[in-house]
Design a protein around this motif. Structure first.
Motif, PDB file in Angstrom:
ATOM      1  N   PHE A 103       0.633  -1.206  -0.137  1.00  0.00           N
ATOM      2  CA  PHE A 103      -0.082   0.105  -0.115  1.00  0.00           C
ATOM      3  C   PHE A 103       0.806   1.283   0.220  1.00  0.00           C
ATOM      4  O   PHE A 103       1.712   1.289   0.783  1.00  0.00           O
ATOM      5  CB  PHE A 103      -0.932   0.025   1.334  1.00  0.00           C
ATOM      6  CG  PHE A 103      -1.821   1.164   1.081  1.00  0.00           C
ATOM      7  CD1 PHE A 103      -2.900   1.227   0.392  1.00  0.00           C
ATOM      8  CD2 PHE A 103      -1.758   2.374   1.901  1.00  0.00           C
ATOM      9  CE1 PHE A 103      -3.916   2.406   0.271  1.00  0.00           C
ATOM     10  CE2 PHE A 103      -2.399   3.533   1.872  1.00  0.00           C
ATOM     11  CZ  PHE A 103      -3.636   3.493   0.867  1.00  0.00           C
ATOM     12  N   GLY A 104       0.473   2.171  -0.661  1.00  0.00           N
ATOM     13  CA  GLY A 104       1.198   3.678  -0.878  1.00  0.00           C
ATOM     14  C   GLY A 104       2.153   3.414  -2.017  1.00  0.00           C
ATOM     15  O   GLY A 104       2.827   4.556  -2.313  1.00  0.00           O
ATOM     16  N   SER A 163      -6.183   6.359  -6.511  1.00  0.00           N
ATOM     17  CA  SER A 163      -6.774   7.293  -6.096  1.00  0.00           C
ATOM     18  C   SER A 163      -7.224   6.968  -4.542  1.00  0.00           C
ATOM     19  O   SER A 163      -7.590   5.794  -4.643  1.00  0.00           O
ATOM     20  CB  SER A 163      -7.933   7.896  -6.792  1.00  0.00           C
ATOM     21  OG  SER A 163      -9.218   7.246  -6.339  1.00  0.00           O
ATOM     22  N   LEU A 164      -7.430   7.584  -3.663  1.00  0.00           N
ATOM     23  CA  LEU A 164      -7.681   7.155  -2.056  1.00  0.00           C
ATOM     24  C   LEU A 164      -9.091   6.673  -2.069  1.00  0.00           C
ATOM     25  O   LEU A 164      -9.649   6.288  -1.457  1.00  0.00           O
ATOM     26  CB  LEU A 164      -7.533   8.219  -1.008  1.00  0.00           C
ATOM     27  CG  LEU A 164      -5.987   8.138  -0.776  1.00  0.00           C
ATOM     28  CD1 LEU A 164      -5.628   9.201   0.211  1.00  0.00           C
ATOM     29  CD2 LEU A 164      -5.568   6.927  -0.383  1.00  0.00           C
ATOM     30  N   SER A 165      -9.783   7.451  -3.200  1.00  0.00           N
ATOM     31  CA  SER A 165     -11.274   7.239  -3.259  1.00  0.00           C
ATOM     32  C   SER A 165     -11.910   5.675  -3.440  1.00  0.00           C
ATOM     33  O   SER A 165     -12.926   5.318  -2.858  1.00  0.00           O
ATOM     34  CB  SER A 165     -12.101   8.120  -4.181  1.00  0.00           C
ATOM     35  OG  SER A 165     -11.850   7.602  -5.741  1.00  0.00           O
ATOM     36  N   TYR A 166     -10.895   4.822  -4.098  1.00  0.00           N
ATOM     37  CA  TYR A 166     -11.363   3.603  -4.095  1.00  0.00           C
ATOM     38  C   TYR A 166     -11.608   2.960  -2.734  1.00  0.00           C
ATOM     39  O   TYR A 166     -12.306   1.828  -2.616  1.00  0.00           O
ATOM     40  CB  TYR A 166     -10.381   2.671  -5.081  1.00  0.00           C
ATOM     41  CG  TYR A 166      -9.118   2.381  -4.377  1.00  0.00           C
ATOM     42  CD1 TYR A 166      -8.917   1.181  -3.775  1.00  0.00           C
ATOM     43  CD2 TYR A 166      -7.970   2.862  -4.724  1.00  0.00           C
ATOM     44  CE1 TYR A 166      -7.834   0.687  -3.140  1.00  0.00           C
ATOM     45  CE2 TYR A 166      -6.909   2.837  -4.074  1.00  0.00           C
ATOM     46  CZ  TYR A 166      -6.610   1.603  -3.361  1.00  0.00           C
ATOM     47  OH  TYR A 166      -5.590   1.203  -2.776  1.00  0.00           O
ATOM     48  N   LEU A 167     -10.897   3.635  -1.603  1.00  0.00           N
ATOM     49  CA  LEU A 167     -11.037   2.808  -0.269  1.00  0.00           C
ATOM     50  C   LEU A 167     -12.278   2.524   0.152  1.00  0.00           C
ATOM     51  O   LEU A 167     -12.763   1.948   0.890  1.00  0.00           O
ATOM     52  CB  LEU A 167     -10.062   3.406   0.553  1.00  0.00           C
ATOM     53  CG  LEU A 167      -8.621   3.403   0.225  1.00  0.00           C
ATOM     54  CD1 LEU A 167      -7.775   4.181   1.214  1.00  0.00           C
ATOM     55  CD2 LEU A 167      -7.990   1.909   0.371  1.00  0.00           C
ATOM     56  N   LYS A 168     -13.037   3.679  -0.332  1.00  0.00           N
ATOM     57  CA  LYS A 168     -14.426   3.676   0.177  1.00  0.00           C
ATOM     58  C   LYS A 168     -15.449   2.919  -0.425  1.00  0.00           C
ATOM     59  O   LYS A 168     -16.759   2.543   0.059  1.00  0.00           O
ATOM     60  CB  LYS A 168     -14.993   5.251   0.531  1.00  0.00           C
ATOM     61  CG  LYS A 168     -15.304   5.873  -0.765  1.00  0.00           C
ATOM     62  CD  LYS A 168     -15.872   7.464  -0.593  1.00  0.00           C
ATOM     63  CE  LYS A 168     -16.067   7.773  -1.867  1.00  0.00           C
ATOM     64  NZ  LYS A 168     -16.266   9.474  -1.806  1.00  0.00           N
ATOM     65  N   HIS A 169     -15.090   2.584  -1.696  1.00  0.00           N
ATOM     66  CA  HIS A 169     -16.059   1.589  -2.624  1.00  0.00           C
ATOM     67  C   HIS A 169     -15.831   0.181  -2.588  1.00  0.00           C
ATOM     68  O   HIS A 169     -16.593  -0.511  -2.731  1.00  0.00           O
ATOM     69  CB  HIS A 169     -15.774   1.945  -3.989  1.00  0.00           C
ATOM     70  CG  HIS A 169     -16.101   3.478  -4.166  1.00  0.00           C
ATOM     71  ND1 HIS A 169     -17.573   4.022  -4.085  1.00  0.00           N
ATOM     72  CD2 HIS A 169     -15.628   4.700  -4.976  1.00  0.00           C
ATOM     73  CE1 HIS A 169     -17.440   5.584  -4.515  1.00  0.00           C
ATOM     74  NE2 HIS A 169     -16.362   5.743  -4.889  1.00  0.00           N
ATOM     75  N   VAL A 203       1.171  -2.071   4.689  1.00  0.00           N
ATOM     76  CA  VAL A 203       2.271  -0.799   4.787  1.00  0.00           C
ATOM     77  C   VAL A 203       3.481  -1.421   3.680  1.00  0.00           C
ATOM     78  O   VAL A 203       3.965  -2.379   4.118  1.00  0.00           O
ATOM     79  CB  VAL A 203       2.431  -0.290   5.940  1.00  0.00           C
ATOM     80  CG1 VAL A 203       3.490   0.979   5.628  1.00  0.00           C
ATOM     81  CG2 VAL A 203       1.504   0.179   6.612  1.00  0.00           C
ATOM     82  N   ASP A 204       3.888  -0.954   2.757  1.00  0.00           N
ATOM     83  CA  ASP A 204       4.967  -1.201   1.851  1.00  0.00           C
ATOM     84  C   ASP A 204       6.240  -1.233   2.901  1.00  0.00           C
ATOM     85  O   ASP A 204       6.329  -0.295   3.424  1.00  0.00           O
ATOM     86  CB  ASP A 204       4.992  -0.641   0.706  1.00  0.00           C
ATOM     87  CG  ASP A 204       6.036  -1.414  -0.295  1.00  0.00           C
ATOM     88  OD1 ASP A 204       5.742  -2.563  -0.782  1.00  0.00           O
ATOM     89  OD2 ASP A 204       7.051  -0.676  -0.562  1.00  0.00           O
ATOM     90  N   ARG A 205       6.955  -2.199   2.360  1.00  0.00           N
ATOM     91  CA  ARG A 205       8.524  -2.278   3.184  1.00  0.00           C
ATOM     92  C   ARG A 205       9.104  -1.161   2.938  1.00  0.00           C
ATOM     93  O   ARG A 205       9.975  -0.680   3.612  1.00  0.00           O
ATOM     94  CB  ARG A 205       9.055  -3.633   2.545  1.00  0.00           C
ATOM     95  CG  ARG A 205      10.144  -4.015   3.094  1.00  0.00           C
ATOM     96  CD  ARG A 205      10.317  -5.612   2.526  1.00  0.00           C
ATOM     97  NE  ARG A 205      11.146  -5.195   1.360  1.00  0.00           N
ATOM     98  CZ  ARG A 205      10.993  -6.337   0.311  1.00  0.00           C
ATOM     99  NH1 ARG A 205      10.341  -7.186   0.223  1.00  0.00           N
ATOM    100  NH2 ARG A 205      11.942  -5.989  -0.882  1.00  0.00           N
ATOM    101  N   SER A 206       9.087  -0.538   1.697  1.00  0.00           N
ATOM    102  CA  SER A 206      10.014   0.786   1.530  1.00  0.00           C
ATOM    103  C   SER A 206       9.682   1.799   2.536  1.00  0.00           C
ATOM    104  O   SER A 206      10.365   2.544   2.734  1.00  0.00           O
ATOM    105  CB  SER A 206       9.618   1.085   0.175  1.00  0.00           C
ATOM    106  OG  SER A 206       8.127   1.442  -0.216  1.00  0.00           O
ATOM    107  N   ILE A 263       4.379   9.252   6.792  1.00  0.00           N
ATOM    108  CA  ILE A 263       3.536   8.461   5.859  1.00  0.00           C
ATOM    109  C   ILE A 263       3.130   7.179   6.648  1.00  0.00           C
ATOM    110  O   ILE A 263       1.983   6.840   6.615  1.00  0.00           O
ATOM    111  CB  ILE A 263       4.293   8.081   4.746  1.00  0.00           C
ATOM    112  CG1 ILE A 263       4.814   9.155   3.926  1.00  0.00           C
ATOM    113  CG2 ILE A 263       3.820   7.032   3.781  1.00  0.00           C
ATOM    114  CD1 ILE A 263       5.723   9.173   2.571  1.00  0.00           C
ATOM    115  N   VAL A 264       3.792   6.458   7.276  1.00  0.00           N
ATOM    116  CA  VAL A 264       3.276   4.992   7.818  1.00  0.00           C
ATOM    117  C   VAL A 264       2.295   5.809   9.087  1.00  0.00           C
ATOM    118  O   VAL A 264       1.272   4.811   9.213  1.00  0.00           O
ATOM    119  CB  VAL A 264       4.494   4.527   8.771  1.00  0.00           C
ATOM    120  CG1 VAL A 264       3.998   3.253   9.565  1.00  0.00           C
ATOM    121  CG2 VAL A 264       5.316   3.771   7.620  1.00  0.00           C
TER     122      VAL A 264
END
Ligand code: C2E
Ligand code: MG
Ligand code: MG
Ligand code: MG
Length: 288
Positions: A183-184, A189-195, A203-206, A220-221
């Protein structure tokens, strides 16, 4: 790659490309053979619940057990599986093997372990994914609530309406868990999170790597953890390698962790050993 140079760009054929193309083709053939000869194996990396310090799940990760050169890691072959389309049958093999293993752990009398499986875009878009999955669930007898699918942001963004209806089938009809991997790092777009009906963000390793030293990564984390919790999603941090990273994540309320600090991906019997021993994890003490 010609593609990366953009349209309207000519790419001349060179002897080097010829060698590369041959290498790729022969790898593709070998991978096809590997599937037929049953040379793929799964290793499992434990996922630890920070509220209890216990292993509550494991991510299934693909390896190729080559008869002569030993264990081959996915970075050596996953791209070729994707581009050749072989990821669809191999991915279904992964799903079936992971579900069978989840059921086997249950039969051994281990506490319930969630098994997470990476799903590629082509596999997701393949015909009747829900039917194929439903059949795998029936054949293996795993509790659907113990299977988690790890999806990528790009998979979800490609055709959002179609993705959304497929995800509803998987989660509502079949009862699976869905998480967003890496993730990240995707273009989304963040809007997909609500649909989309989701359960967790990974959370990505990077971002985790420099969490203790880089204030930007730390910010960020922290933001991802808060975003997830406000959306009533769980957060799992991947690539946790140090005590400092762990301390930071626990302080910020991260729910689950996965990384070399606890264990590398290991064969199924070793994972079962880890769970059975039920030892306190390194330097782990309960909060509060
Ligand atoms: P991923 O899904 O993000 O998996 C996590 C990767 O990070 C794994 O690499 C794991 O071994 C590695 N990792 C875990 N903890 C740490 C850590 O503390 N430090 C570091 N440096 N690395 C850590 P692996 O097994 O080589 O897999 C690489 C990628 O290949 C996976 O990334 C996933 O995208 C893909 N992959 C693996 N198995 C499958 C599969 O069955 N199907 C599909 N579609 N993709 C797979
Ligand atoms: Mg993953
Ligand atoms: Mg990941
Ligand atoms: Mg990653």
């Amino acid at each position: 790659h010609a593609k990366q140079l953009g349209r309207n760009t000519y790419q001349f054929y060179t002897p080097e490309m010829n060698v590369q193309a041959h290498a790729r083709l022969s790898l593709e053939g070998n991978l096809r053979g590997a599937l037929e000869r049953d040379e793929f194996v799964l290793h499992y990396q434990p996922q630890i619940d920070l509220a209890t310090g216990k292993i509550v799940g494991a991510e299934a990760l693909l390896r190729w057990q080559q008869p002569y050169s030993g264990l081959v890691q996915p970075e050596e072959f996953i791209d070729v599986l994707e581009e050749s389309g072989l990821i669809v049958p191999v991915g279904d093999w992964v799903l079936r093997a992971a579900c069978a293993q989840g059921k086997a752990w249950e039969s051994e009398g281990l506490p319930p372990l969630r098994v997470a499986v990476n799903l590629s875009t082509r596999q997701f878009k393949g015909e009747n994914l829900a039917e194929r999955l439903s059949r795998i669930l029936d054949d293996t007898g795993i509790d659907p609530g113990l299977l988690e699918l790890e999806l990528t942001e790009s998979l979800l963004m490609e055709d959002a309406p179609v993705s959304s209806s497929t995800l509803h089938e998987l989660r509502v009809l079949l009862g699976l868990n869905l998480s967003i991997d890496d993730f990240g790092t995707g273009y989304s777009s963040l809007s997909y999170l609500k649909h989309f009906p989701l359960d967790a963000l990974k959370v990505d390793r990077s971002f985790v790597r420099d969490i203790a030293t880089d204030p930007n990564d730390a910010a960020i984390v922290t933001s991802i953890i808060n975003l997830a919790h406000n959306l009533r999603l769980k957060v799992i941090a991947e690539g946790v390698e140090t005590e400092e990273q762990l301390a930071y994540l626990r302080e910020r309320g991260c729910d689950l962790v996965q990384g070399f600090y606890f264990s590398e991906p290991v064969p199924a019997e070793e994972l079962s050993e880890l769970v059975r021993r039920d030892e306190p994890l390194p330097n782990f003490s309960l909060r509060g």
